[in-house]
Design a protein around this motif. Structure first.
Motif, PDB file in Angstrom:
ATOM      1  N   ARG A 492     -18.819 -31.457  26.939  1.00  0.00           N
ATOM      2  CA  ARG A 492     -17.453 -32.057  27.313  1.00  0.00           C
ATOM      3  C   ARG A 492     -16.391 -30.934  26.711  1.00  0.00           C
ATOM      4  NH1 ARG A 492     -16.598 -37.794  24.519  1.00  0.00           N
ATOM      5  NH2 ARG A 492     -17.825 -38.127  26.466  1.00  0.00           N
ATOM      6  N   ALA A 493     -15.237 -30.621  27.067  1.00  0.00           N
ATOM      7  CA  ALA A 493     -14.270 -30.035  26.874  1.00  0.00           C
ATOM      8  C   ALA A 493     -13.010 -30.761  26.737  1.00  0.00           C
ATOM      9  CB  ALA A 493     -14.205 -28.807  27.474  1.00  0.00           C
ATOM     10  N   THR A 494     -12.263 -30.710  25.830  1.00  0.00           N
ATOM     11  CA  THR A 494     -11.023 -31.112  25.503  1.00  0.00           C
ATOM     12  C   THR A 494      -9.837 -30.323  25.126  1.00  0.00           C
ATOM     13  OG1 THR A 494     -11.292 -31.882  23.287  1.00  0.00           O
ATOM     14  CG2 THR A 494     -12.319 -33.216  24.783  1.00  0.00           C
ATOM     15  N   ALA A 495      -8.537 -30.728  25.442  1.00  0.00           N
ATOM     16  CA  ALA A 495      -7.408 -30.140  24.922  1.00  0.00           C
ATOM     17  C   ALA A 495      -6.288 -31.198  24.753  1.00  0.00           C
ATOM     18  CB  ALA A 495      -7.179 -28.775  25.885  1.00  0.00           C
ATOM     19  N   SER A 496      -5.609 -30.947  23.776  1.00  0.00           N
ATOM     20  CA  SER A 496      -4.411 -31.935  23.648  1.00  0.00           C
ATOM     21  C   SER A 496      -3.434 -31.598  22.787  1.00  0.00           C
ATOM     22  CB  SER A 496      -5.035 -33.198  22.889  1.00  0.00           C
ATOM     23  OG  SER A 496      -5.229 -32.849  21.632  1.00  0.00           O
ATOM     24  N   ARG A 516     -12.728 -33.178  30.152  1.00  0.00           N
ATOM     25  CA  ARG A 516     -13.593 -32.938  30.981  1.00  0.00           C
ATOM     26  C   ARG A 516     -15.077 -33.047  30.705  1.00  0.00           C
ATOM     27  NH1 ARG A 516     -15.117 -27.378  34.485  1.00  0.00           N
ATOM     28  NH2 ARG A 516     -16.370 -27.197  32.411  1.00  0.00           N
ATOM     29  N   ASN A 517     -16.163 -33.941  31.525  1.00  0.00           N
ATOM     30  CA  ASN A 517     -17.364 -34.055  31.392  1.00  0.00           C
ATOM     31  C   ASN A 517     -17.857 -33.041  32.348  1.00  0.00           C
ATOM     32  OD1 ASN A 517     -17.036 -35.473  28.988  1.00  0.00           O
ATOM     33  ND2 ASN A 517     -17.731 -37.509  29.956  1.00  0.00           N
ATOM     34  N   HIS A 518     -18.910 -32.379  31.771  1.00  0.00           N
ATOM     35  CA  HIS A 518     -20.116 -31.771  32.862  1.00  0.00           C
ATOM     36  C   HIS A 518     -21.108 -32.348  32.433  1.00  0.00           C
ATOM     37  CE1 HIS A 518     -21.652 -28.615  35.320  1.00  0.00           C
ATOM     38  NE2 HIS A 518     -22.775 -28.763  34.322  1.00  0.00           N
ATOM     39  N   THR A 519     -21.256 -33.308  33.474  1.00  0.00           N
ATOM     40  CA  THR A 519     -22.662 -34.048  33.317  1.00  0.00           C
ATOM     41  C   THR A 519     -23.665 -33.333  34.228  1.00  0.00           C
ATOM     42  OG1 THR A 519     -22.222 -35.507  35.453  1.00  0.00           O
ATOM     43  CG2 THR A 519     -21.439 -36.299  33.217  1.00  0.00           C
ATOM     44  N   SER A 520     -25.201 -33.210  33.598  1.00  0.00           N
ATOM     45  CA  SER A 520     -26.351 -32.634  34.310  1.00  0.00           C
ATOM     46  C   SER A 520     -27.569 -33.606  33.960  1.00  0.00           C
ATOM     47  CB  SER A 520     -26.394 -31.108  33.669  1.00  0.00           C
ATOM     48  OG  SER A 520     -26.461 -31.544  32.312  1.00  0.00           O
ATOM     49  N   SER A 521     -28.092 -33.972  35.122  1.00  0.00           N
ATOM     50  CA  SER A 521     -29.338 -34.728  35.237  1.00  0.00           C
ATOM     51  C   SER A 521     -30.243 -33.841  36.093  1.00  0.00           C
ATOM     52  CB  SER A 521     -29.134 -35.921  35.497  1.00  0.00           C
ATOM     53  OG  SER A 521     -28.450 -36.311  37.028  1.00  0.00           O
ATOM     54  N   PRO A 522     -31.627 -34.261  36.262  1.00  0.00           N
ATOM     55  CA  PRO A 522     -32.433 -33.653  36.966  1.00  0.00           C
ATOM     56  C   PRO A 522     -31.651 -33.859  38.492  1.00  0.00           C
ATOM     57  CG  PRO A 522     -33.635 -34.875  35.323  1.00  0.00           C
ATOM     58  CD  PRO A 522     -32.298 -35.181  35.267  1.00  0.00           C
ATOM     59  N   GLY A 523     -31.494 -32.562  39.108  1.00  0.00           N
ATOM     60  CA  GLY A 523     -31.048 -32.358  40.612  1.00  0.00           C
ATOM     61  C   GLY A 523     -29.912 -32.569  40.663  1.00  0.00           C
ATOM     62  N   THR A 525     -25.393 -32.717  39.318  1.00  0.00           N
ATOM     63  CA  THR A 525     -24.421 -32.262  38.304  1.00  0.00           C
ATOM     64  C   THR A 525     -23.068 -32.529  38.919  1.00  0.00           C
ATOM     65  OG1 THR A 525     -23.991 -30.046  39.194  1.00  0.00           O
ATOM     66  CG2 THR A 525     -25.504 -30.202  37.512  1.00  0.00           C
ATOM     67  N   HIS A 526     -22.087 -33.033  37.903  1.00  0.00           N
ATOM     68  CA  HIS A 526     -20.751 -33.570  38.195  1.00  0.00           C
ATOM     69  C   HIS A 526     -20.028 -33.136  37.118  1.00  0.00           C
ATOM     70  CE1 HIS A 526     -22.112 -36.479  40.991  1.00  0.00           C
ATOM     71  NE2 HIS A 526     -23.207 -36.709  40.516  1.00  0.00           N
ATOM     72  N   ASN A 527     -18.594 -32.886  37.700  1.00  0.00           N
ATOM     73  CA  ASN A 527     -17.522 -32.548  36.711  1.00  0.00           C
ATOM     74  C   ASN A 527     -16.314 -33.578  36.809  1.00  0.00           C
ATOM     75  OD1 ASN A 527     -18.401 -30.030  35.704  1.00  0.00           O
ATOM     76  ND2 ASN A 527     -18.010 -29.140  37.682  1.00  0.00           N
ATOM     77  N   LEU A 528     -16.145 -34.317  35.890  1.00  0.00           N
ATOM     78  CA  LEU A 528     -15.026 -35.192  35.879  1.00  0.00           C
ATOM     79  C   LEU A 528     -14.182 -34.967  35.031  1.00  0.00           C
ATOM     80  CD1 LEU A 528     -17.701 -38.389  35.582  1.00  0.00           C
ATOM     81  CD2 LEU A 528     -16.594 -37.359  37.651  1.00  0.00           C
ATOM     82  N   SER A 529     -12.840 -35.336  35.106  1.00  0.00           N
ATOM     83  CA  SER A 529     -11.779 -34.725  34.586  1.00  0.00           C
ATOM     84  C   SER A 529     -10.712 -36.107  34.171  1.00  0.00           C
ATOM     85  CB  SER A 529     -10.889 -33.758  35.026  1.00  0.00           C
ATOM     86  OG  SER A 529     -11.709 -32.406  35.244  1.00  0.00           O
ATOM     87  N   GLY A 530     -10.175 -36.272  33.332  1.00  0.00           N
ATOM     88  CA  GLY A 530      -9.123 -37.261  33.005  1.00  0.00           C
ATOM     89  C   GLY A 530      -7.853 -36.579  32.213  1.00  0.00           C
ATOM     90  N   TYR A 531      -6.864 -36.786  32.637  1.00  0.00           N
ATOM     91  CA  TYR A 531      -5.354 -36.463  32.339  1.00  0.00           C
ATOM     92  C   TYR A 531      -4.521 -37.915  31.755  1.00  0.00           C
ATOM     93  CZ  TYR A 531      -6.840 -32.702  35.165  1.00  0.00           C
ATOM     94  OH  TYR A 531      -7.463 -31.686  35.736  1.00  0.00           O
TER      95      TYR A 531
END
Length: 652
Positions: A492-496, A516-523, A525-531
């Motif tokens: 997770r990365a954040t800025a405010s 932003r969440n960079h999720t990783s599981s076997p096989g 990955t996802h990048n989810l952002s929130g503003y």
């Protein structure tokens, strides 16, 4: 003998007429004392008012009585302009009655005693009987007052002993030299100095305390200091410039703008600064569309805090508790498009989970490094690691909004972690910290303490250039946080950026947050952002308007049956959701102790068209609620400090 008596009566009648005329003529001059020289507003001090001078035509009957009256008036402090001090009694000599006396009366002891002033011990006055003499009689005791910052007329020479009073922050010139040397008695009375305005956050704000007393003390040493309308805690008392400001403290070890308004009670007891904050919101929650529902619910939390000097540092203790496990509907509070955590083994969708009964039990020890730096260690079980902005219920920009942001699990969801150790440094405007912690989300049992490996870590850098700004960036690794997907890790990365501006009769607080969440599981990955952009404006004391605008990526909105209905084959399809909330609150009962308000808001959404069969085209949600919390702290109505035993309060 009869004619002589009649003549005396006529003279007395003429003298009285001239005195009345003199009083009327000199009334304006008596009221024209320069501003800053009058000490009427000093509590605990009182002197008699100045007496007008009689007209020359109303002369005394004999020279001896005239000399007595003039000499007594010269030494009378009550005749000095601006020396009318409530509670401080000074001798009054002379006046019209003195001309009628053949012998001057010795002053009563109580007239010159200042023992009624708290913290002042005056030396005893020697008693001596007056002697008959044609020479001018001296005043029994003269008390020139030397107060830096106040200009007062000089006292005339006297042969009697002098008592000099020095008050830091107030000034009067010393008495003029005496023709006959006399012992000088000096009394130092500490007076509070004027506090400078707070400077930059993180310990650059100075606070001039009371000489001879610990900062903010009532009956003993205390870590409390005051500056303007802000309250702070000294770091071990090493320097009054090294201060942790209460308004700057947010959830965990995060910072918010130091000028943030405070809603809490406070008390000093045995060197401890004790504080209590709470927030109770009860009302009707209606979520629109086919997946919406209407429920009666209550969001709430209670937060006690305590600070105490310990060794060369300051110990801070904090707890946070919530009754939401009992006051939320089963499965959580209805909230369209919200995801995160589980209920009965299934992921929560369109629900906000209740907070745990034990939200925080933490201790922090802060040690001063010079006058502007600190080193601190924080332990919480549960607690909050150094990751993300302050949790939403602690942000001034979201104080009035009872709903959690949809971006909560991308920004500040780690605010309840069962096992946190954080350490870091501050220097003036900067704060650098790192944490190791248990990254698991709390389980469905909201009443217990959980034990997991501390296999997650984070770091955060915060910059607060002045009282009104706070900015942070953070990064963290969370090992298997979701119970439904224990093999999925999150980076997770954040800025405010947070901004707070006190207003004449209110406050304005805003924040922009990205996560932003960079999720990783076997096989996979996802990048989810929130503003998130949120703002709350308090105006005319009792009124609040707030808004929250969000764009957030969601990949857990659809269960297997929903994906089948929509013809979607992906396991975690991601959708960008927009949520736009507008609301208002009005205080309907506000005292110096408690504030009750009524509020309401509306939320509109923008969603991809593919979700219309499930959520409808334009779902709209609303809330109506009653809010209860402590009144806003106002230092100007608390004197030096509000609700402190033994400290005076200013009347509004």
């Amino acid at each position: 003998m009869q004619r002589l008596t009649l003549s005396a009566l006529m003279r007395a009648w003429g003298m009285g007429a001239f005195i009345v005329t003199g009083l009327i003529v000199t009334e304006t001059n008596a009221n024209a004392v320069a501003y800053g020289q009058d000490m009427q507003n000093m509590p605990g001090m009182k002197m008699p008012k100045s007496k007008p001078k009689a007209s020359r035509k109303a002369a005394p009957r004999n020279r001896r009585a005239g000399r007595r009256r003039r000499t007594a008036k010269k030494h009378d402090m009550g005749n000095r302009p601006g020396m009318n001090m409530p509670g401080m009694k000074m001798p009054t000599h002379g006046g019209p009655k003195a001309a009628r006396r053949s012998k001057p009366r010795p002053p009563k002891d109580s007239a010159n005693q200042m023992g009624n002033m708290p913290g002042m011990n005056m030396p005893a006055q020697p008693s001596s009987s007056p002697k008959k003499s044609t020479a001018p009689q001296s005043s029994p005791q003269q008390m020139p007052m030397n107060m830096p910052g106040m200009q007062m007329p000089q006292a005339t020479p006297s042969s009697s002993p002098q008592t000099q009073m020095n008050m830091p922050g107030m000034q009067m010139p010393s008495a003029s030299p005496n023709s006959q040397s006399a012992p000088e008695q000096k009394m130092n009375m500490p007076m509070p100095g004027a506090s400078p305005s707070p400077g930059a956050a993180g310990g650059t704000k100075g606070m001039e305390g009371m000489p001879g007393m610990e900062p903010g003390t009532a009956n003993g040493p205390s870590p409390l200091v005051m500056s303007g309308n802000e309250m702070g805690v000294t770091v071990g008392g090493a320097s009054e410039k090294n201060v942790m400001w209460i308004g700057q403290m947010a959830s965990g070890t995060s910072w918010q703008p130091a000028s943030t308004s405070m809603y809490m009670y406070d008390k000093i007891a045995g060197g401890w600064l004790l504080m209590l904050h709470y927030n109770l919101v009860t009302g009707i929650n209606h979520q629109g569309g086919p997946r919406g529902i209407t429920k009666f619910e209550s969001a709430n939390w209670f937060m006690p805090m305590a600070f105490h000097k310990l060794g060369k540092g300051t110990l801070g203790l904090r707890g946070m508790f919530s009754a939401e496990p009992f006051t939320f509907p089963p499965g959580g509070s209805p909230l369209l498009f919200q995801t995160g955590e589980t209920y009965k083994g299934r992921p929560l969708i369109d629900r906000q989970h209740p907070h745990d009964l034990w939200m925080e039990l933490s201790a922090q020890y802060t040690l001063a490094l010079g006058e502007r730096g600190t080193w601190f260690t924080y332990f919480g079980y549960p607690g909050e690691p150094a990751l993300g902005p302050p949790a939403f219920m602690h942000r001034a920009s979201a104080f009035e909004n009872p709903s959690a942001p949809l971006s909560h699990h991308l920004q500040d969801s780690t605010h309840i972690s069962f096992g946190v150790l954080t350490t870091g440094f501050t220097y003036r405007w900067f704060k650098l910290e790192g944490s190791i912690f248990n990254g698991h989300e709390p389980d469905e049992n909201r009443y217990n303490f959980e034990a997991h490996r501390w296999n997650s870590r984070s770091a955060r850098f915060t910059f607060s250039p002045n009282n009104n700004w706070a900015m942070e960036v953070s990064y963290g690794f969370l090992k298997g946080p979701e119970a439904a997907e224990p093999a999925t890790d999150i980076r997770r990365a954040t800025a405010s950026v947070q901004y707070n501006r006190p207003l004449k009769r209110g406050n304005w607080a805003s924040a922009f947050i990205w996560g932003r969440n960079h999720t990783s599981s076997p096989g996979e990955t996802h990048n989810l952002s929130g503003y998130t952009i949120e703002s709350t404006a308090n105006f005319l004391d009792k009124n609040y308007l707030y808004t929250r605008l969000e764009l957030v990526d969601k990949d857990e909105l659809l269960r297997a049956e929903d994906r089948l209905r929509l013809g979607i084959t992906q396991t975690h399809p991601a959708f960008r959701i927009g949520a736009f909330t507008f609301g208002g609150v009005r205080d309907i009962w506000d005292t110096r102790r408690i504030s009750m308000a009524i509020g309401s808001d509306l939320t509109f959404y923008s969603i991809p068209t593919v979700l219309n069969p499930i959520y409808s085209n334009n779902p709209v949600s609303w809330k109506v609620f009653l809010r209860l919390r402590p009144a806003k702290m106002d230092m100007s109505s608390h004197g030096i400090h509000g609700n402190m035993g033994g400290m005076p309060e200013k009347k509004p």
